[in-house]
Design an enzyme around this catalytic site. Structure first.
Site, mmCIF file in Angstrom:
data_model
loop_
_atom_site.group_PDB
_atom_site.id
_atom_site.type_symbol
_atom_site.label_atom_id
_atom_site.label_comp_id
_atom_site.label_asym_id
_atom_site.label_seq_id
_atom_site.Cartn_x
_atom_site.Cartn_y
_atom_site.Cartn_z
ATOM 1 N N LYS A 116 0.827 -1.210 0.000
ATOM 2 C CA LYS A 116 0.000 0.000 0.000
ATOM 3 C C LYS A 116 0.859 1.257 0.000
ATOM 4 O O LYS A 116 0.462 2.284 -0.551
ATOM 5 C CB LYS A 116 -0.916 -0.010 1.216
ATOM 6 C CG LYS A 116 -1.926 -1.142 1.171
ATOM 7 C CD LYS A 116 -2.924 -0.958 2.296
ATOM 8 C CE LYS A 116 -4.014 -1.988 2.208
ATOM 9 N NZ LYS A 116 -5.180 -1.634 2.993
ATOM 10 N N GLU A 199 -2.640 7.133 7.986
ATOM 11 C CA GLU A 199 -3.486 7.997 7.159
ATOM 12 C C GLU A 199 -4.382 8.810 8.067
ATOM 13 O O GLU A 199 -4.781 8.345 9.130
ATOM 14 C CB GLU A 199 -4.404 7.138 6.263
ATOM 15 C CG GLU A 199 -3.819 6.764 4.945
ATOM 16 C CD GLU A 199 -4.712 5.791 4.176
ATOM 17 O OE1 GLU A 199 -5.873 5.581 4.575
ATOM 18 O OE2 GLU A 199 -4.230 5.238 3.193
ATOM 19 N N HIS A 234 -15.279 -2.312 8.337
ATOM 20 C CA HIS A 234 -14.472 -1.824 7.218
ATOM 21 C C HIS A 234 -14.398 -2.805 6.053
ATOM 22 O O HIS A 234 -13.502 -2.708 5.224
ATOM 23 C CB HIS A 234 -13.053 -1.439 7.672
ATOM 24 C CG HIS A 234 -13.034 -0.259 8.599
ATOM 25 N ND1 HIS A 234 -12.415 -0.279 9.816
ATOM 26 C CD2 HIS A 234 -13.588 0.962 8.472
ATOM 27 C CE1 HIS A 234 -12.593 0.890 10.408
ATOM 28 N NE2 HIS A 234 -13.297 1.661 9.613
ATOM 29 N N ARG A 291 -6.248 -7.635 -8.980
ATOM 30 C CA ARG A 291 -6.936 -8.916 -9.231
ATOM 31 C C ARG A 291 -8.396 -8.634 -9.554
ATOM 32 O O ARG A 291 -8.836 -7.490 -9.502
ATOM 33 C CB ARG A 291 -6.882 -9.759 -7.953
ATOM 34 C CG ARG A 291 -7.461 -8.979 -6.776
ATOM 35 C CD ARG A 291 -7.676 -9.806 -5.546
ATOM 36 N NE ARG A 291 -7.886 -8.977 -4.367
ATOM 37 C CZ ARG A 291 -9.032 -8.478 -3.982
ATOM 38 N NH1 ARG A 291 -10.118 -8.674 -4.701
ATOM 39 N NH2 ARG A 291 -9.128 -7.742 -2.874
HETATM 40 P P1 ADP Z 1 -8.167 -3.325 3.597
HETATM 41 O O1 ADP Z 1 -7.308 -3.416 2.355
HETATM 42 O O2 ADP Z 1 -7.517 -3.917 4.793
HETATM 43 O O3 ADP Z 1 -9.564 -3.795 3.370
HETATM 44 P P2 ADP Z 1 -8.538 -0.491 3.019
HETATM 45 O O4 ADP Z 1 -7.383 0.425 3.081
HETATM 46 O O5 ADP Z 1 -8.986 -0.936 1.669
HETATM 47 O O6 ADP Z 1 -8.243 -1.757 3.943
HETATM 48 O O7 ADP Z 1 -9.760 0.160 3.778
HETATM 49 C C1 ADP Z 1 -10.968 -0.551 3.994
HETATM 50 C C2 ADP Z 1 -12.048 0.406 4.454
HETATM 51 O O8 ADP Z 1 -11.653 1.074 5.660
HETATM 52 C C3 ADP Z 1 -12.376 1.543 3.496
HETATM 53 O O9 ADP Z 1 -13.297 1.168 2.508
HETATM 54 C C4 ADP Z 1 -12.963 2.576 4.435
HETATM 55 O O10 ADP Z 1 -14.275 2.267 4.817
HETATM 56 C C5 ADP Z 1 -12.098 2.409 5.673
HETATM 57 N N1 ADP Z 1 -10.938 3.322 5.608
HETATM 58 C C6 ADP Z 1 -9.695 3.000 5.217
HETATM 59 N N2 ADP Z 1 -8.873 4.073 5.275
HETATM 60 C C7 ADP Z 1 -9.615 5.098 5.726
HETATM 61 C C8 ADP Z 1 -9.346 6.484 5.990
HETATM 62 N N3 ADP Z 1 -8.136 7.007 5.830
HETATM 63 N N4 ADP Z 1 -10.370 7.250 6.435
HETATM 64 C C9 ADP Z 1 -11.613 6.724 6.600
HETATM 65 N N5 ADP Z 1 -11.917 5.445 6.378
HETATM 66 C C10 ADP Z 1 -10.941 4.624 5.928
#
Ligand code: ADP
Length: 500
Positions: A116, A199, A234, A291
């Site tokens: 990431k 973040e 999430h 993917r």
């Molecule tokens: P993973 O790959 O572990 O599933 P992601 O980075 O794709 O994690 O994030 C999954 C979810 O978490 C996002 O769709 C959102 O709902 C929440 N999320 C992630 N980062 C943030 C952020 N910086 N601020 C608010 N919500 C976030």
């Protein structure tokens, strides 16, 4: 074109890929663990190889056993589905080394976009906005200092992360140090890599992602967005295309950003750029999935493309069949993920035997299922058992169709997320498209009885008894006058002006 493809996955996605192979007249090979001998994907496949015991580390993640099965079966290519080895750069590299085509991006593109932090750096280089944060390698003390500098709330994430593992939201400075330690150790145990990054935690954003396709000849197109804001812990539960907040101009901007990033990364095959969108419709790159996504069917329903066939064609060296200007979106599609989970017990997994099953059908309904009546949902794997997808001429028709299809869908023997989806499909906020990533917590959490169908009758009876006792008390609970007390139904009828 390939003559034979091995599908390195299980459940509904293995069947999805096998079906595409069959339509393309390509022979297919399934792999199974010892726990999956009675799995549905084995029944669909032309042939199947057992690759190890139940634990996925020894079977579906067992690279040697899967490559050996490919060699023994004479498969020329491997489709990894999603999950398991789908985003494993080492597996892609080993396929390349063994002369077997990995149906996905080249290993170096997985490596570049799979981390990431490296993906965020590439996005910045491509001029794509990212969620504010800190991506460099930092010590715990530095992470703490940067978090306070960025301003709480922040989210600490695993660089190698996925599936929400290693992710910690920190609201309060007192919890920062322990959250950093916990995120690091979870990242280490889940991904063998303790690298974390930071973040800014956005409040109530939408999750909107852009599907792209890139061929080996250097063409890249975007296929429009998917809105995936309905999430628990999430993780996505309901997805749709198009997003209710994305108009043609925003779609073009996000699409072009995704294409730019894919080209910067030397990306080939299908991929998805995930973005968070704030209340002012600004978008920020979150991560890339290198993917096929679980939710790819909603894009297929509105574009008319078959993404798995596109993936196979690209891997075989064919150029993209569509130019950007030939692609368009028609109508709207919604996907409900059917998990073997109890939505009334905080979505805890509910494995077990499916004793009864009736699947919906009719116009605009698509079901991607990995189960059958009598099937025992194993404890070893992801509890996603099926996906129900509906298409409509517009979003409301897709939602009403989903509600109707969910009414037809019966699964007995295990708990599933069907009753949860039924509630969402009648929720006025959902129907108005007022969803963001806090939607489930905002609308349902802490009030499970407000949407638990099985509790409705209990609530009605309790209300009846309450009214009965109150009226009885008013009449005086004297035994001689007990006969004067009427049944709650009669009292209710009288109150409603009916003669009881
Ligand atoms: P993973 O790959 O572990 O599933 P992601 O980075 O794709 O994690 O994030 C999954 C979810 O978490 C996002 O769709 C959102 O709902 C929440 N999320 C992630 N980062 C943030 C952020 N910086 N601020 C608010 N919500 C976030």
């Amino acid at each position: 074109m390939f003559r034979k493809i091995l599908v390195a996955n299980r459940g509904e996605i293995a069947i999805r890929v096998i079906r595409a192979c069959r339509e393309m007249r390509i022979a297919n090979v399934a792999v199974i663990s010892e726990a999956d001998r009675s799995s549905l994907h084995v029944r669909y496949a032309d042939e199947a190889f057992c690759v190890g015991p139940a634990a996925s580390a020894q079977s579906y993640l067992n690279m040697e056993a899967i490559l050996a099965a490919a060699e023994r079966s004479g498969a020329e290519a491997i489709h990894p589905g999603y999950g398991f080895l789908a985003e494993n750069a080492e597996f892609a590299r080993r396929c390349e080394a063994a002369g077997i085509v990995f149906i996905g991006p080249p290993s170096q593109a997985i490596r570049a976009m799979g981390s990431k932090t490296s993906a965020r750096r590439l996005a910045t280089a491509a001029g794509v906005p990212v969620v504010p944060g800190a991506t460099e390698e930092l010590s715990d003390a530095e992470v703490e200092a940067r978090a306070l500098e960025i301003g709480l709330p922040v989210v600490i994430k695993a660089a190698a992360g996925g599936g929400g593992k290693g992710m910690r939201v920190v609201q309060d400075p007192a919890g920062l140090a322990s959250a950093i330690r916990a995120a690091r150790s979870e990242a280490q145990s889940a991904f063998g890599d303790s690298a974390i990054y930071l973040e800014k935690y956005l409040i109530g954003p939408r999750h909107v992602e852009m599907q792209i396709l890139a061929d080996q000849q250097g063409h890249t197109v975007y296929l429009g967005e998917r809105e995936c804001s309905v999430q628990r812990r999430h993780q996505k539960v309901i997805e749709e295309a198009p997003s209710p907040v994305v108009d043609a101009a925003l779609r073009q901007r996000m699409g072009e950003a995704a294409v730019r990033l894919a080209q910067t990364a030397g990306y080939v095959n299908a991929g998805t750029m995930e973005f968070l969108v704030d209340g002012d419709r600004n978008f920020f790159f979150l991560e890339m999935n290198t993917r096929l996504q679980v939710e790819h069917p909603v894009t297929e329903m509105v574009t008319g493309l078959d993404l798995v066939k596109e993936q196979i064609g690209i891997a075989a060296g064919e150029p993209l069949r569509h130019r950007q200007e030939e692609l368009s979106i028609r109508g709207a599609a919604i996907e409900c993920r059917i998990y073997a989970e109890d939505p009334f017990q905080n979505f805890v997994p509910s494995p077990g035997r499916i004793t009864g099953l009736r699947e919906p059908g009719g116009a605009g309904v698509r079901i991607e299922s990995g189960v059958y009546e009598g099937y025992e949902v194993p404890v070893h794997y992801d509890p996603l058992i099926a996906k129900l997808v509906t298409w409509g001429q517009d979003r409301l028709e897709a939602a009403h169709r989903m509600r109707r299809a969910l009414m037809e869908y019966t699964i007995h023997g295990i708990k599933t997320t069907i009753p949860f989806h039924q509630r969402v499909m009648v929720d006025p906020e959902f129907l108005r498209g007022e969803i963001d990533t806090t939607y489930i917590d905002r609308r349902f959490a802490g009030r499970p009885h407000a949407w638990d169908e099985s509790q409705r009758d209990v609530a009605l009876v309790a209300a009846g008894i309450h009214a009965f006792l109150r009226d009885q008390a008013r009449l005086g609970a004297h035994p001689a006058r007990a006969g004067a007390a009427e049944s709650p139904w009669k009292l209710a009828a009288r109150r409603a002006g009916l003669r009881g």
